[in-house]
Design an enzyme around this catalytic site. Structure first.
Site, short mmCIF file in Angstrom:
data_model
loop_
_atom_site.label_atom_id
_atom_site.label_comp_id
_atom_site.label_asym_id
_atom_site.label_seq_id
_atom_site.Cartn_x
_atom_site.Cartn_y
_atom_site.Cartn_z
N HIS A 75 67.12 -27.78 -95.01
CA HIS A 75 67.35 -26.10 -94.55
C HIS A 75 68.20 -26.14 -93.63
O HIS A 75 67.93 -26.95 -92.64
CB HIS A 75 65.62 -25.63 -94.60
N ARG A 93 62.54 -27.84 -87.69
CA ARG A 93 61.97 -27.59 -87.57
C ARG A 93 60.45 -28.38 -88.27
O ARG A 93 59.69 -28.98 -87.37
CB ARG A 93 61.87 -26.22 -88.39
N LYS A 108 57.03 -15.42 -100.14
CA LYS A 108 56.45 -15.57 -99.40
C LYS A 108 56.47 -14.11 -98.42
O LYS A 108 57.38 -13.51 -98.57
CB LYS A 108 56.39 -16.60 -98.20
N TYR A 118 52.79 11.66 -76.36
CA TYR A 118 51.73 11.06 -74.64
C TYR A 118 53.54 10.95 -73.95
O TYR A 118 54.48 10.89 -73.91
CB TYR A 118 51.47 9.05 -75.48
N CYS A 157 53.31 7.40 -81.51
CA CYS A 157 51.97 7.14 -81.90
C CYS A 157 51.16 6.42 -82.93
O CYS A 157 52.52 5.74 -83.51
CB CYS A 157 50.92 8.86 -82.06
N MET A 158 50.12 5.92 -82.88
CA MET A 158 49.40 5.32 -83.63
C MET A 158 49.83 5.57 -84.94
O MET A 158 50.33 4.68 -85.67
CB MET A 158 47.83 4.84 -83.60
N ASP A 159 49.68 6.99 -85.28
CA ASP A 159 49.71 7.55 -86.31
C ASP A 159 50.85 8.56 -87.21
O ASP A 159 50.66 9.26 -88.25
CB ASP A 159 48.32 7.87 -87.06
N ARG A 162 66.83 -21.20 -103.03
CA ARG A 162 66.16 -21.03 -102.71
C ARG A 162 66.25 -19.17 -102.59
O ARG A 162 66.88 -18.64 -100.67
CB ARG A 162 65.51 -21.40 -101.05
C1 LIG Z 1 62.66 -18.76 -96.07
C2 LIG Z 1 62.86 -19.28 -96.52
C3 LIG Z 1 63.80 -20.09 -97.49
C4 LIG Z 1 64.72 -18.00 -97.46
O1 LIG Z 1 65.43 -17.99 -97.34
P1 LIG Z 1 66.04 -16.50 -96.72
O2 LIG Z 1 67.47 -16.48 -95.88
O3 LIG Z 1 65.83 -15.56 -97.29
O4 LIG Z 1 67.43 -16.66 -98.74
C5 LIG Z 1 64.38 -20.38 -97.95
N1 LIG Z 1 64.05 -21.67 -97.96
C6 LIG Z 1 63.21 -22.54 -96.91
C7 LIG Z 1 62.00 -24.07 -96.18
C8 LIG Z 1 62.73 -20.87 -96.67
O5 LIG Z 1 61.49 -21.18 -95.49
#
Ligand SMILES: *Cc1c(COP(=O)(O)O)cnc(C)c1O
Length: 373
Positions: free
Chosen positions: A166, A136, A40, A268, A314-316, A222
């Site tokens: 999770h 969540r 992601k 700046y 700065c920005m750049d 995951r």
């Molecule tokens: C982003 C995410 C992960 C990955 O977690 P890490 O700590 O980066 O390994 C796993 N499960 C869900 C639901 C996530 O949103």
């Protein structure tokens, strides 16, 4: 982004490090646990397609993203592996997912009932999310589970292929809450198995949980942050359970070098005044690239030595104080290794008072990614 770029600032992505990190975790997992590569947010700023391809080539069996857009980008690049969307997708867009064989996450009865009104050519694959304490998204109770299973049993345009949860504190030193979540999950899972006979994929672990408890991760892990070679926390890093290689490094070049007299100001707001005759170098990166203004005072590497960022970013562009004269074009490393010295992602994160996850996400796509391996 194209291989060719004009600017003097870039990110190197070491794809061999991605392969290495996957190999490390794979060697700890039991035979029945496979890897979902979490790609992601443009692979945490590393480049979604390139990382996804490398992960699959290195043994990952599935990909996970947050948005339907991110899944479609992978399909458009010709990736045929299973893809799971972790975030909420509106029922009105489920046909897009079904058509592209993209698995969606669900946890609301009303969502299911709405999706039942649509017909798909291929069954829509779904993973059900259980909220065991992250707070969540997800169903939270056995009665909610029973309710939602009744709805999904009645339809034939969707297929339940997975269930997952999770953890909120898998990376912390104190694992009390982690065990509580795990306990809640076990209860929900046994209730689920009484009501559902078809096999489904079960997954619970992010990087932290899978590094610490590789044998308890069910069918998949995951794997996100540690695939990129970063530790989920100092606590996990200090346990020395796994060796990882950081894939992301950030580089630039000096585009101007000058000797400045004493008591002259830099950038700046005149927040930096030279103390002496000083060598000042200019580097073409700034907050427009995601390199935060808050990094004033942090260091970069030139010739393997630490040089401080002086004056406002700065920005750049930004300025650094050099220990001597250097040629225009001299390489500067902002994150990563140079001549046996290194600035870790964790150092930059600590300086900004955040976690390593945020740093590569922060460096935006104005900075081209160069892939190696
Ligand atoms: C982003 C995410 C992960 C990955 O977690 P890490 O700590 O980066 O390994 C796993 N499960 C869900 C639901 C996530 O949103």
């Amino acid at each position: 982004m194209a291989d060719h770029f004009y600017r003097q600032t870039w990110v190197d992505i070491d794809l061999d490090a991605i392969a290495y990190n996957i190999k490390q975790i794979k060697s700890k997992l039991p035979q029945q646990s496979d890897i979902i590569a979490v790609v992601k947010a443009d692979s945490y700023g590393h480049g979604s397609v390139q990382v996804a391809e490398k992960a699959l080539e290195s043994g990952a069996k599935m990909l996970a993203v947050a948005l339907l857009e991110e899944a479609l980008e992978l399909r458009e690049a010709g990736i045929n592996a299973p893809i799971l969307v972790l975030g909420w997708v509106s029922p009105s867009f489920t046909s897009v997912a079904a058509e592209q064989d993209i698995t969606l996450t669900f946890y609301q009865k009303a969502w299911l009932e709405e999706v039942m009104n649509y017909s798909f050519k291929n069954k829509l694959k779904l993973h059900m999310k259980w909220d065991t304490g992250m707070g969540r998204v997800g169903i939270r109770s056995e009665s909610e589970l029973t309710d939602i299973l009744h709805v999904i049993k009645e339809n034939n345009n969707m297929e339940l292929t997975g269930v997952y949860t999770h953890f909120a504190t898998a990376d912390e030193e104190d694992l009390t809450y982690f065990y509580q979540q795990k306990e809640r999950f076990t209860k929900l899972l046994s209730s689920f198995k009484e009501q559902w006979q078809e096999p489904v994929a079960v997954h619970i672990g992010n990087s932290a949980a899978s590094i610490r408890f590789p044998k308890e991760m069910h069918n998949y892990i995951r794997f996100g942050i540690s695939m990129y070679g970063l530790y989920p926390s100092k606590a996990v890093k200090n346990e020395n359970l796994i060796h990882l290689k950081q894939a992301f490094s950030l580089h630039s070049r000096l585009i101007h070098v000058k000797n400045v007299p004493t008591h002259e100001s830099i950038s700046y707001g005149r927040t930096y005044i030279t103390n002496d005759k000083e060598w000042i170098g200019t580097i073409p990166i700034g907050y427009g690239d995601g390199w935060s203004r808050k990094l004033q005072g942090a260091s970069v590497l030139v010739d393997g030595k630490r040089m401080p960022i002086v004056g406002r970013v700065c920005m750049d562009q930004m300025m650094v104080r050099l220990d001597r004269e250097y040629k225009v074009g001299t390489e500067v490393t902002l994150i990563g290794e140079q001549k046996n010295n290194r600035i870790d992602m964790d150092e930059v994160a600590d300086y900004l008072g955040t976690i390593n996850y945020e740093i590569p996400c922060m460096i935006n796509n104005r900075v081209p990614r160069r892939f190696k391996g």
